[in-house]
Design an enzyme around this catalytic site. Structure first.
Site, mmCIF file in Angstrom:
data_model
loop_
_atom_site.group_PDB
_atom_site.id
_atom_site.type_symbol
_atom_site.label_atom_id
_atom_site.label_comp_id
_atom_site.label_asym_id
_atom_site.label_seq_id
_atom_site.Cartn_x
_atom_site.Cartn_y
_atom_site.Cartn_z
ATOM 1 N N ASP A 23 -25.705 -43.782 17.787
ATOM 2 C CA ASP A 23 -24.989 -45.051 17.805
ATOM 3 C C ASP A 23 -25.771 -46.097 18.604
ATOM 4 O OD1 ASP A 23 -22.906 -46.808 17.324
ATOM 5 O OD2 ASP A 23 -21.344 -45.431 17.990
ATOM 6 N N ASP B 141 -17.166 -49.615 10.916
ATOM 7 C CA ASP B 141 -16.007 -49.058 11.614
ATOM 8 C C ASP B 141 -14.722 -49.381 10.862
ATOM 9 O OD1 ASP B 141 -17.337 -47.815 13.626
ATOM 10 O OD2 ASP B 141 -16.955 -49.323 15.158
#
Ligand code: GLA
Length: 740
Positions: free
Chosen positions: A476, A546
């Protein structure tokens, strides 16, 4: 292999295969003039020049040539200051303060093995030829090598540039684009993709303006604000009609793609490192390589263009060792438990993962020392002893003993001010002395241009991967960069920091994937904030957004699909009401929006899993059964009316065709609608896999179309399919080719 590159005696160069021809020549003045990029030509070396020499009032003529102005000459690698006023591909300054460049042909060679680009990822060669043209600026003694690669089977061409300073004084590069593409005068549109967190990949179409359109990033990542992909389309292009020129980069940092319409209506596309806030000091004898730019051409609309990109990315960009590998289904802890994870919770979720029949448990954020929320601990990559007393290797072993694979989350490029790492090395962050460092998600960015930072991260990650049996890493990166400066670089090299950061990141990734070739890395940057071909060169799949609400996700997957195959996308069933936009939707539609992505899973609390368990089991079974199919097949956007979207997915062997239909807002008494499929065998028969044994011919499905289900509840009528959900309904058809 027949030759892909031909050269005439008078130095016309043609790069051709069955998909396109790309032609340019050396002008009598020694300038590289672009002649043609488009459909394949039977005799490409004989292409007529679009431009003629003519008298142009006001235009300056090039260095004494009477009717020759670079203002109206399509070029391969234009510079500024010698009669062309458009944005140049290269610009800089020599030691005398002189900023005028003029590049002339010196020599060329053709090689069968595609050269690697120093310190940068690039597309793989194989069944390809590469033309290397050497240009030189005689005054500055700057050598410029243009690399062009053409592949036998791909509608894609690659370009990159290598500079070398042959003089005994420093040259400063201020623009160093990877590619310039000058298209002839015409009516064109731009297609590009803009967005932000949880709203990535919004398609925008706009006429090419007079002046300049720029998609770019100065955020340190390629970014969700503008994905590094721009297509220039013939006006009126649709999925099945129109000439299309797509441009992207194998690069993950500050990029720019410019589209400029000049005074003579020609259109210039430039792609490369963003010249804003960049420069590179080239010492005598030193070289500099640009990232690779890729161009694809389709004469048959966006469908053809997407297919070129999808095939190319699968064959030449994503790591070869994962090619054709079905991806594991998974349960990710993030939206199931957020930071509230400990060993017991993870083991309980592992049991749930088994109950719903997925292959892998992924432990997301929250596992390392002191990490209770997003205010601390990034940088300290050791398991939190209070919550994971026996450590990650032991946890991995316990999860694996349950018959699951095990994956884990890292955000290596970041550090929280509240962390051991920051206490020990406050100067390891990107920063500018005397300025307060801006935080993003409470964190600072490590200076990956520094070797000691790369080494630290390599050691920390390697320690976790080497001790435990870890199958997957979610990598990430959750903030844009600010106050970009490096304590390790001298004052006059500070503007090299962003590019050096990306070189450092690639170096770190090179080392990690070499040491751990079997670990499946998934690229994530708050979702799609760094979804590009540079990252895909190391990581065969990515967390594209997301946004897990299915309606939000439809446009994200659909937008990204113009460039990316769904093989590189991961998707999961997230909570409802959705945590990003509050929408309530069914498990079915939440699954369907990602049904054609290669990596599919679930991120739900135990309570939500329990209350929908049988449905989740059904979809995870479907995901497992179709894992082989969802790699290497053909994806098509077959309908988008705004309220209705249909996607087709045809398996690589063309024996199974999936059609997903989404109906967004419901209404009563709707018309009957149908969707026409594409690319089927018109003579073949296709049986619908729904237990009703209906058989359709390929031509019927393509010409007449498949009737779509009605949205509705209440009394059902025979032979009409219904979608009972009301708003946000979906349906999937599975057609199997009847053989024999
Ligand atoms: C980012 C990612 C999410 C999740 C969180 C964890 O937002 O995109 O999927 O991993 O970080 O902090």
């Amino acid at each position: 292999m027949t030759s892909l590159i031909s050269v005439s005696d008078d130095l016309t160069f043609a790069l051709s295969n069955s998909h396109f021809s790309y032609v340019f020549r050396v002008s009598p003045e020694g300038i590289l003039e672009h002649l043609h990029y488009g459909g394949p030509l039977s005799d490409p070396l004989k292409v007529a020049r679009h431009h003629r020499r003519t008298l142009r009032h006001v235009a300056s003529t090039f260095q004494g040539g009477k009717y020759y102005s670079l203002s109206d000459t399509p070029q391969e690698y234009p510079s500024f200051g010698t009669s062309d006023y458009r944005f140049p591909a290269v610009h800089g300054r020599n030691a005398d303060g002189n900023t005028i460049f003029s590049l002339h042909y010196v020599k060329h060679r053709i090689v069968q093995t595609k050269p690697k680009i120093k310190n940068l990822p690039s597309a793989r060669g194989g069944d390809s030829e590469t033309l290397i043209i050497t240009l030189q600026d005689k005054l500055h003694r700057l050598r410029v090598e243009l690399n062009y690669t053409v592949w036998k089977d791909h509608g894609v061409i690659s370009r990159s540039v290598r500079f070398k300073n042959l003089s005994d004084k420093e040259i400063q590069l201020q623009h160093a684009f990877s590619s310039a593409l000058d298209l002839p005068a015409g009516e064109y549109e731009i297609q590009h993709f803009h967005g932000t967190w949880a709203r990535e990949f919004n398609e925008e179409r706009t006429p090419v303006p007079h002046g300049r359109f720029v998609a770019d990033s100065a955020r340190g990542t390629s970014s969700a604000a503008h994905n590094p992909y721009v297509a220039v389309l013939q006006k009126g292009t649709t999925e099945s009609y129109g000439r299309c020129y797509g441009t992207t980069l194998v690069y993950s940092g500050n990029f720019a793609i410019h589209v400029e319409r000049g005074e003579f209506e020609d259109v210039r596309v430039l792609a490369g490192i963003n010249p804003f806030n960049f420069h590179w000091r080239l010492k005598p004898g030193k070289g500099f390589s640009t990232p690779e730019a890729l161009h694809a051409y389709s004469g048959e609309g966006l469908r053809g263009l997407s297919h070129h990109w999808h095939d190319f990315i699968r064959e030449k960009i994503t790591p070869e060792r994962f090619k054709g590998m079905p991806r594991p289904t998974y349960l990710n802890t993030w939206e199931a438990a957020y930071f509230d994870v400990d060993e017991n919770k993870v083991l309980e979720l592992a049991d749930k993962a088994n109950d719903i029949g997925v292959d892998m448990l992924v432990l997301d954020d929250g596992w390392f020392e002191g990490r209770q929320d997003d205010t601390s601990s990034l940088g300290d990559w050791r398991a939190d002893k209070t919550r994971f007393p026996s450590g990650i290797p032991d946890l991995a072993a316990k999860v694996k003993a349950k018959g699951l694979k095990f994956g884990i989350w890292f955000e290596p490029e970041m550090v929280n001010p509240r962390s051991q790492l920051f206490e020990n090395h406050p100067d390891w962050i990107l920063h500018v002395p005397g300025r307060v460092s801006s935080l993003g998600r409470n964190q600072l960015t490590l200076d990956l241009s520094r070797t000691e930072v790369q080494d630290y991260l390599f050691d920390e990650i390697d320690a976790v991967l080497s001790c435990g049996d870890i199958d997957y890493v979610k990598w990430d990166m959750n903030r844009n960069m600010t106050e970009v400066g490096s304590a390790a670089l001298p004052r006059n090299r500070q503007r090299e920091t962003s590019h050096r950061y990306i070189l450092g990141l690639y170096k770190l990734l090179d080392r990690l994937v070499e040491k751990h070739p079997n670990v499946l890395f998934e690229n994530c940057a708050s979702g799609g904030n760094r979804f590009d071909l540079g990252m895909l060169s190391y990581m065969p799949q990515g967390w594209i957004s997301d946004m897990c609400d299915p309606i939000g996700r439809l446009s994200i997957v659909g937008g990204a699909s113009y460039l990316f195959p769904l093989d590189v996308m991961a998707a999961y069933i997230g909570p409802s009401p959705n945590h990003q936009n509050g929408r309530v939707s069914s498990i079915r539609t939440r699954f369907m929006a990602g049904a054609f992505c290669s990596a599919r899973g679930v991120s739900l609390s135990e309570a939500e899993i329990n209350s929908h368990e049988s449905e989740i089991v059904e979809y995870m079974r479907f995901a497992k059964e179709t894992a082989d199919d969802m790699i290497g097949g053909g994806f098509d956007r077959v309908k988008n009316t705004g309220n209705e979207i249909a996607w087709q997915y045809t398996t690589a062997d063309e024996n199974t065709v999936y059609l997903a239909y989404f109906h967004i807002l419901s209404a009563p008494n709707l018309p009957f609608r149908r969707t026409r499929l594409v690319g089927l065998d018109p003579n073949a028969k296709y049986k619908l896999d729904d237990g009703q044994s209906e058989i359709y011919s390929g031509d019927m499905l393509m010409e007449s179309g498949m009737p779509m289900p009605q949205v509705g509840t209440g009394e059902k009528v025979p032979h009409v399919r219904y979608m009972p959900d009301g708003d946000f309904s979906s349906h999937i058809f599975v057609f199997r080719k009847v053989t024999g």
